[in-house]
Write a protein that holds these residues in place. Structure first.
Motif, PDB file in Angstrom:
ATOM      1  N   GLU A  22      48.254  52.734 -25.162  1.00  0.00           N
ATOM      2  CA  GLU A  22      48.616  51.720 -24.078  1.00  0.00           C
ATOM      3  C   GLU A  22      47.983  51.193 -22.916  1.00  0.00           C
ATOM      4  O   GLU A  22      47.440  51.801 -22.197  1.00  0.00           O
ATOM      5  N   MET A  23      47.706  49.543 -23.264  1.00  0.00           N
ATOM      6  CA  MET A  23      46.642  48.742 -22.563  1.00  0.00           C
ATOM      7  C   MET A  23      46.872  48.286 -21.290  1.00  0.00           C
ATOM      8  O   MET A  23      45.554  48.351 -20.301  1.00  0.00           O
ATOM      9  N   THR A  24      47.492  48.497 -20.281  1.00  0.00           N
ATOM     10  CA  THR A  24      47.532  47.952 -18.688  1.00  0.00           C
ATOM     11  C   THR A  24      46.766  48.924 -18.077  1.00  0.00           C
ATOM     12  O   THR A  24      45.386  48.708 -17.186  1.00  0.00           O
ATOM     13  N   GLY A  25      47.226  50.150 -18.211  1.00  0.00           N
ATOM     14  CA  GLY A  25      46.667  51.461 -17.908  1.00  0.00           C
ATOM     15  C   GLY A  25      44.819  51.794 -17.978  1.00  0.00           C
ATOM     16  O   GLY A  25      43.919  51.916 -16.729  1.00  0.00           O
ATOM     17  N   GLY A 176      56.701  46.948 -19.318  1.00  0.00           N
ATOM     18  CA  GLY A 176      56.755  46.493 -21.275  1.00  0.00           C
ATOM     19  C   GLY A 176      57.554  44.834 -20.715  1.00  0.00           C
ATOM     20  O   GLY A 176      58.785  44.715 -19.711  1.00  0.00           O
ATOM     21  N   PRO A 177      57.933  44.134 -21.751  1.00  0.00           N
ATOM     22  CA  PRO A 177      57.480  44.600 -22.983  1.00  0.00           C
ATOM     23  C   PRO A 177      56.170  43.955 -24.056  1.00  0.00           C
ATOM     24  O   PRO A 177      55.156  43.119 -22.777  1.00  0.00           O
ATOM     25  N   GLN A 178      55.220  44.998 -24.408  1.00  0.00           N
ATOM     26  CA  GLN A 178      53.388  44.901 -24.707  1.00  0.00           C
ATOM     27  C   GLN A 178      53.319  45.629 -26.171  1.00  0.00           C
ATOM     28  O   GLN A 178      53.933  46.357 -26.012  1.00  0.00           O
ATOM     29  N   PRO A 179      53.326  44.571 -26.942  1.00  0.00           N
ATOM     30  CA  PRO A 179      52.753  45.774 -28.345  1.00  0.00           C
ATOM     31  C   PRO A 179      51.500  46.732 -27.742  1.00  0.00           C
ATOM     32  O   PRO A 179      50.445  45.826 -27.232  1.00  0.00           O
ATOM     33  N   ASN A 180      51.588  48.272 -28.739  1.00  0.00           N
ATOM     34  CA  ASN A 180      49.956  48.571 -28.175  1.00  0.00           C
ATOM     35  C   ASN A 180      48.902  47.985 -28.639  1.00  0.00           C
ATOM     36  O   ASN A 180      49.500  47.137 -29.733  1.00  0.00           O
ATOM     37  N   GLY A 181      48.171  48.532 -28.202  1.00  0.00           N
ATOM     38  CA  GLY A 181      46.903  47.936 -28.550  1.00  0.00           C
ATOM     39  C   GLY A 181      46.653  46.537 -27.943  1.00  0.00           C
ATOM     40  O   GLY A 181      45.502  45.898 -28.102  1.00  0.00           O
ATOM     41  N   VAL A 182      47.593  46.245 -27.352  1.00  0.00           N
ATOM     42  CA  VAL A 182      47.312  44.182 -26.996  1.00  0.00           C
ATOM     43  C   VAL A 182      47.301  44.061 -25.562  1.00  0.00           C
ATOM     44  O   VAL A 182      47.854  45.526 -25.008  1.00  0.00           O
ATOM     45  N   VAL A 183      47.360  43.736 -24.725  1.00  0.00           N
ATOM     46  CA  VAL A 183      46.430  43.677 -22.782  1.00  0.00           C
ATOM     47  C   VAL A 183      47.277  42.091 -22.336  1.00  0.00           C
ATOM     48  O   VAL A 183      46.880  41.003 -23.217  1.00  0.00           O
ATOM     49  N   ARG A 184      48.702  41.983 -22.245  1.00  0.00           N
ATOM     50  CA  ARG A 184      49.197  40.844 -21.351  1.00  0.00           C
ATOM     51  C   ARG A 184      48.518  40.316 -20.464  1.00  0.00           C
ATOM     52  O   ARG A 184      49.345  41.457 -18.625  1.00  0.00           O
ATOM     53  N   ALA A 185      48.468  39.718 -19.984  1.00  0.00           N
ATOM     54  CA  ALA A 185      48.230  39.272 -18.421  1.00  0.00           C
ATOM     55  C   ALA A 185      49.456  39.070 -17.897  1.00  0.00           C
ATOM     56  O   ALA A 185      49.715  39.505 -15.907  1.00  0.00           O
ATOM     57  N   ASP A 186      50.685  38.871 -18.321  1.00  0.00           N
ATOM     58  CA  ASP A 186      52.055  38.979 -17.487  1.00  0.00           C
ATOM     59  C   ASP A 186      51.832  40.142 -17.199  1.00  0.00           C
ATOM     60  O   ASP A 186      52.569  40.590 -15.789  1.00  0.00           O
TER      61      ASP A 186
ATOM     62  N   GLU B 235      33.850  46.150 -24.239  1.00  0.00           N
ATOM     63  CA  GLU B 235      34.378  46.249 -23.866  1.00  0.00           C
ATOM     64  C   GLU B 235      35.043  44.502 -23.216  1.00  0.00           C
ATOM     65  O   GLU B 235      34.427  44.254 -22.479  1.00  0.00           O
ATOM     66  N   ILE B 236      36.582  44.030 -23.242  1.00  0.00           N
ATOM     67  CA  ILE B 236      36.764  43.021 -22.793  1.00  0.00           C
ATOM     68  C   ILE B 236      36.567  42.889 -21.375  1.00  0.00           C
ATOM     69  O   ILE B 236      37.354  44.020 -20.771  1.00  0.00           O
ATOM     70  N   THR B 237      36.864  41.926 -20.583  1.00  0.00           N
ATOM     71  CA  THR B 237      36.978  42.116 -19.003  1.00  0.00           C
ATOM     72  C   THR B 237      37.694  40.860 -18.524  1.00  0.00           C
ATOM     73  O   THR B 237      37.193  41.058 -17.786  1.00  0.00           O
ATOM     74  N   ALA B 238      38.320  40.410 -19.744  1.00  0.00           N
ATOM     75  CA  ALA B 238      39.364  39.056 -19.728  1.00  0.00           C
ATOM     76  C   ALA B 238      40.709  39.361 -20.625  1.00  0.00           C
ATOM     77  O   ALA B 238      40.432  39.412 -21.534  1.00  0.00           O
ATOM     78  N   ALA B 239      41.818  39.374 -19.536  1.00  0.00           N
ATOM     79  CA  ALA B 239      43.115  39.084 -20.850  1.00  0.00           C
ATOM     80  C   ALA B 239      43.568  37.746 -21.339  1.00  0.00           C
ATOM     81  O   ALA B 239      42.769  37.063 -20.260  1.00  0.00           O
ATOM     82  N   PHE B 277      46.007  29.077 -32.366  1.00  0.00           N
ATOM     83  CA  PHE B 277      47.182  30.326 -33.276  1.00  0.00           C
ATOM     84  C   PHE B 277      46.485  31.515 -33.262  1.00  0.00           C
ATOM     85  O   PHE B 277      45.029  31.091 -32.716  1.00  0.00           O
ATOM     86  N   PHE B 278      46.866  32.450 -33.707  1.00  0.00           N
ATOM     87  CA  PHE B 278      47.147  34.078 -33.520  1.00  0.00           C
ATOM     88  C   PHE B 278      46.231  34.153 -31.999  1.00  0.00           C
ATOM     89  O   PHE B 278      45.261  35.008 -32.050  1.00  0.00           O
ATOM     90  N   VAL B 279      46.713  33.857 -30.538  1.00  0.00           N
ATOM     91  CA  VAL B 279      46.648  33.961 -29.760  1.00  0.00           C
ATOM     92  C   VAL B 279      46.976  35.718 -29.549  1.00  0.00           C
ATOM     93  O   VAL B 279      48.120  36.258 -29.385  1.00  0.00           O
ATOM     94  N   ASN B 280      46.089  36.229 -29.349  1.00  0.00           N
ATOM     95  CA  ASN B 280      46.099  37.639 -28.701  1.00  0.00           C
ATOM     96  C   ASN B 280      47.117  38.731 -29.302  1.00  0.00           C
ATOM     97  O   ASN B 280      48.186  39.354 -29.649  1.00  0.00           O
TER      98      ASN B 280
END
Lengths: 308, 308
Positions: A22-25, A176-186, B235-239, B277-280
């Motif tokens: 859960e990538m946000t944290g 959420g919603p956010q997939p596991n393993g993904v970080v979403r900016a929103d 490690e990634i530093t941005a979303a 495409f394949f964004v995130n």
């Protein structure tokens, strides 16, 4: 209503990666650590990456769900080299930011989670704590673009199994919603905004402001519904219906579709009117939960202020 | 334009679970197997759960990405007990529905995938194959509610690394957004509708219909862009920026925001106009890809029909 007072909240922990995918944290805590943030105004801040091994492999946990290991029984059970990693880590965390139930525990623990469900921003709270409910009310007043909801779990603190129960006060932020393993900016921005408001509230509280009482709503868990499954193999035989998917916190009524089987049949809801949440959460397939159902309750808060 | 003819397509394979946590194909194949579907009209159907061990643990793969194991070099390399499971499984699959490049190979291979990206329904195709491009054109005409797109990879068939290259003709169906480990009814319905239309096309084709020529569009890969990373830790530093997130196939122009760093800075795009495409996509963090960029091309198809 007479006002209630609490001692100042001078020590706060912010944790992420309690579930390692859960990538946000994870990214929020890493960023705070990189910036060496250990004090915000009057408040000292501990940042905690709760399950570093699970973060490393980007899975929810290594051996067992860390966020089910914080009951008093488990925290006080003897551990050996063969104990699950997460049980040993729970005891380490309890020593570091607890011990749970003691005066040494941090004053407030904020644990950041994500869900694949369309739950927006929620606080998950144990029992009735005027202080955390006031933080909820403050977030609701400050965050106009989003409805901030609360899920209130009626579990005695000794049996409370999740990390936030280690603090004198505490809650999980679920976003959420956010997939596991993904970080979403929103989702990241939503949680960051909430955390910033919480620290503003803490400054106001510690500096002596009185927070007026009032009403807040919360959702209390009534029951959980599993997916239809093959009785022999245990495999699921239906998906959450499109009319329920993404409709967390929208009232579910008798006759509404809840599942669509892979052969095309619709399964309808046959129970009292309740509010679904954690609809089609990834991690709950193994826990045999397709969604939870909640009742909405109203809570009347007293005014609160810091102890003189 | 003169029409082109192909032998009848009498043997088709439908596969899912090539990535064990992409659930649409897993449940679709399991359902076809439970219903013992092995023939649809004039077409014999093989159903394949490609990576059962990865499905069992609900991960993309066990030791290495199965969908990178189907080059001729890897399919013909010697295997031992210490070879990665997926390499051994690739050779098993090649024996079962190939061998790749031989006259014994299935006539058409449809491999079902999911992505966390907002890509809707796409076909991924190798080189220029009039037959699969005609299937694309047919899907576009039949599926009015969704834009069916094609990604055309310019890789010689011997070097083509993914499962669908084992068939005489083949493509991957890519559908999203769907989190790994989750099955969404909307995505399931979309893919099921596409597969049903493909089998209708196969009946028409095998029974001697001529399919008129015409134009189709496709996207061809130009380059891939990685996340900004800490040069020391990786490690990634941005979303991915909210203005790019979920905007797969919307033209990206110089100056458009592409990343938001965890300290709040925006990174802007500085290149020629291209289509992301394949964004995130979840699985591409480890491949160091935040998104791909494509050019749109137009292809003029000849009429096709079955060989007399």
């Amino acid at each position: 209503m007479e006002s209630v007072s609490f001692p100042p909240l001078s020590r706060v922990a912010v944790s992420g990666g309690t579930h390692g995918n859960e990538m946000t944290g994870v990214y929020m805590v890493r960023h705070l650590q990189k910036e060496k943030i250990d004090k915000i105004g009057s408040v000292s801040v501990s940042t905690v990456l709760s399950n570093p091994r699970a973060v490393e492999i980007c899975r929810r946990y290594v051996e067992t769900d860390l966020n089910r290991c914080f009951t008093e029984a488990l925290l006080n059970s003897p551990v050996t080299d063969s104990s699950p990693y997460e049980l040993r880590r729970a005891q380490e965390l309890n020593a570091q930011i607890g011990p749970k139930g003691s005066k040494e525990a941090v004053d407030l623990l904020i644990d950041i989670h994500n869900t694949t469900s369309n739950m927006g921003l929620c606080l998950i709270l144990y029992s009735i704590d005027w202080l955390t409910l006031h933080i909820l009310k403050y977030l609701q007043s400050k965050m106009a673009s989003v409805e901030v909801r609360a899920i209130q779990l009626d579990i005695p603190i000794a049996e409370a199994y999740s990390l936030e129960s280690v603090g004198k006060h505490g809650f999980a932020i679920e976003a959420g919603p956010q997939p596991n393993g993904v970080v979403r900016a929103d989702i990241h921005n939503l949680v960051k905004e909430a955390v910033d408001h919480i620290f503003s509230w803490l400054q106001e509280f510690n500096s002596g402001s009185t927070f007026e009482g009032g009403e807040v709503e919360a959702y209390t868990l009534v029951k959980s519904i599993d997916y239809p499954r093959n009785p022999v193999t245990g495999e699921i035989t239906a998906a959450v219906h499109s009319q329920l998917q993404d409709n967390d916190f929208k009232l579910l009524q008798r006759g509404n579709p809840i599942f669509m089987s892979f052969s095309g049949e619709t399964v309808k809801y046959d129970g009292e009117d309740l509010y679904p949440f954690f609809v089609n959460e990834c991690a709950y397939y193994e826990k045999k939960i397709a969604f939870h159902l909640a009742r909405k309750i109203k809570l009347t808060l007293p005014p609160i202020k810091v102890t003189d």
